[in-house]
Design a protein around this motif. Structure first.
Motif, short mmCIF file in Angstrom:
data_model
loop_
_atom_site.label_atom_id
_atom_site.label_comp_id
_atom_site.label_asym_id
_atom_site.label_seq_id
_atom_site.Cartn_x
_atom_site.Cartn_y
_atom_site.Cartn_z
N GLN A 15 -3.09 0.83 -5.10
CA GLN A 15 -2.07 1.24 -6.07
C GLN A 15 -0.77 0.46 -5.87
O GLN A 15 -0.16 -0.01 -6.84
CB GLN A 15 -1.81 2.74 -5.96
N ALA A 16 -0.38 0.30 -4.61
CA ALA A 16 0.85 -0.45 -4.33
C ALA A 16 0.75 -1.87 -4.86
O ALA A 16 1.69 -2.39 -5.46
CB ALA A 16 1.12 -0.46 -2.82
N MET A 17 -0.39 -2.50 -4.66
CA MET A 17 -0.57 -3.88 -5.12
C MET A 17 -0.57 -3.97 -6.64
O MET A 17 -0.08 -4.95 -7.21
CB MET A 17 -1.85 -4.47 -4.54
N GLN A 18 -1.07 -2.95 -7.31
CA GLN A 18 -1.02 -2.96 -8.78
C GLN A 18 0.43 -2.92 -9.27
O GLN A 18 0.80 -3.62 -10.20
CB GLN A 18 -1.80 -1.77 -9.33
N PHE A 19 1.25 -2.09 -8.62
CA PHE A 19 2.67 -2.04 -8.99
C PHE A 19 3.35 -3.38 -8.70
O PHE A 19 4.14 -3.88 -9.52
CB PHE A 19 3.38 -0.92 -8.22
N ILE A 20 3.05 -3.97 -7.57
CA ILE A 20 3.65 -5.25 -7.20
C ILE A 20 3.29 -6.33 -8.21
O ILE A 20 4.14 -7.12 -8.62
CB ILE A 20 3.21 -5.63 -5.77
N ARG A 21 2.04 -6.35 -8.64
CA ARG A 21 1.62 -7.36 -9.63
C ARG A 21 2.33 -7.20 -10.96
O ARG A 21 2.43 -8.15 -11.74
CB ARG A 21 0.10 -7.28 -9.83
N LEU A 22 2.85 -6.01 -11.21
CA LEU A 22 3.59 -5.75 -12.45
C LEU A 22 5.09 -5.95 -12.28
O LEU A 22 5.87 -5.58 -13.15
CB LEU A 22 3.29 -4.32 -12.94
N GLY A 23 5.48 -6.53 -11.14
CA GLY A 23 6.89 -6.86 -10.93
C GLY A 23 7.70 -5.79 -10.26
O GLY A 23 8.93 -5.81 -10.32
N PHE A 24 7.04 -4.86 -9.58
CA PHE A 24 7.74 -3.75 -8.95
C PHE A 24 7.78 -3.86 -7.43
O PHE A 24 6.87 -4.42 -6.81
CB PHE A 24 7.11 -2.41 -9.35
N TYR A 25 8.86 -3.32 -6.88
CA TYR A 25 9.01 -3.18 -5.43
C TYR A 25 8.54 -1.79 -5.02
O TYR A 25 8.47 -0.87 -5.85
CB TYR A 25 10.46 -3.40 -5.02
N ILE A 26 8.26 -1.64 -3.75
CA ILE A 26 7.78 -0.37 -3.21
C ILE A 26 8.89 0.27 -2.38
O ILE A 26 9.35 -0.32 -1.40
CB ILE A 26 6.52 -0.57 -2.35
N GLY A 27 9.34 1.46 -2.80
CA GLY A 27 10.37 2.18 -2.08
C GLY A 27 9.78 2.95 -0.92
O GLY A 27 8.97 3.86 -1.11
#
Length: 260
Positions: free
Chosen positions: A160-172
């Motif tokens: 899930q984290a990698m999916q967010f990252i691929r969409l241009g998001f950082y992980i808090g």
């Protein structure tokens, strides 16, 4: 130095104790904090705090668990138009399916309109996601955000984290990783690319393990950092430098303006 990217400084026990709170977290090298609004009722409060106190930056948004009116979006748009000093993002917004009374259809409507505002005003977005990672990922794929954002208080899997990252998001990354039982999230944070991690406390919420029952505080970001270092393979100094660079890349307005 540390930057707490998510602290509700306008809530007890900080409100009416601002000077003491700032002096306390500065002792721990926490130099700046971002204070996200949760609704129209505290838009002016977080803005005023940023004007009064040098370390405070702020974001404006409509939190999913609170009740909002369509007019709140108009007010939000108006407050974003002039790009006020120290306004660094839209948020806190998102989806929340934790409480029984959650109206996801209404939450989604407000969220999508804030996506539009984020793109229009060229700001990153601070996203709250509780039991809604799949839904938010779907919405992000359908509605690309030009300036990306952060998944606040991430609690999920590596995939899930990698999916967010691929969409241009950082992980808090916050207090969740202090709990041994959070194995899935601890594993995710240990493996995702370092250049997509930022730190947060969500103070006074999300207490760390061993501090349950006490208000969380911005200086606890140092403890979050120490736990992060214990989970990662890189040297502590490299992690600290990368996180500062990540934070200033995600929130470039912090870098472009002088403190009060």
């Amino acid at each position: 130095m540390f930057i707490d990217t998510h602290c509700h400084f306008d809530a007890p026990p900080f409100i009416k104790h601002e000077d003491d709170t700032i002096a306390r977290f500065k002792q721990y090298q926490v130099e700046k904090i971002i204070v996200p609004a949760v609704g129209n009722q505290n838009f002016s409060i977080v803005k005023s705090l940023s004007q009064q106190y040098a370390p405070i930056y702020y974001a404006l948004g409509l939190h999913p668990i609170f009740k909002h009116n369509p007019s709140d979006l108009i007010i939000l748009d108006e407050m974003l138009k002039n790009r006020p000093d120290k306004l660094v993002a839209i948020g806190e917004t998102g989806l929340d399916n934790f409480i029984e009374s959650a109206n996801l259809k209404e939450q989604q409507s407000y969220l999508l309109q804030q996506f539009e505002l984020a793109n229009h005003h060229q700001l990153p977005i601070i996203l709250h996601s509780r039991r809604t990672h799949a839904q938010i990922l779907m919405l992000l794929k359908q509605n690309r955000l030009i300036n990306g954002g952060v998944i606040h208080g991430f609690s999920g899997s590596y995939e899930q984290a990698m999916q967010f990252i691929r969409l241009g998001f950082y992980i808090g990354v916050g207090g969740v990783i202090s709990y041994e039982r959070a194995k899935k999230t601890r594993h995710a944070i240990s493996k995702i690319p370092l250049e997509f991690i930022v730190l947060e406390t969500d103070a006074p919420d999300m207490p760390l393990s061993g501090l349950q029952g006490q208000p969380n505080r911005p200086e606890n970001i140092v403890r979050v950092f120490d736990i992060l270092v214990s989970l990662r393979s890189e040297p502590a100094e490299k992690i600290k430098n990368s996180i500062i660079m990540n934070t200033l890349t995600l929130f470039p307005r912090i870098n472009k303006m002088k403190d009060n």
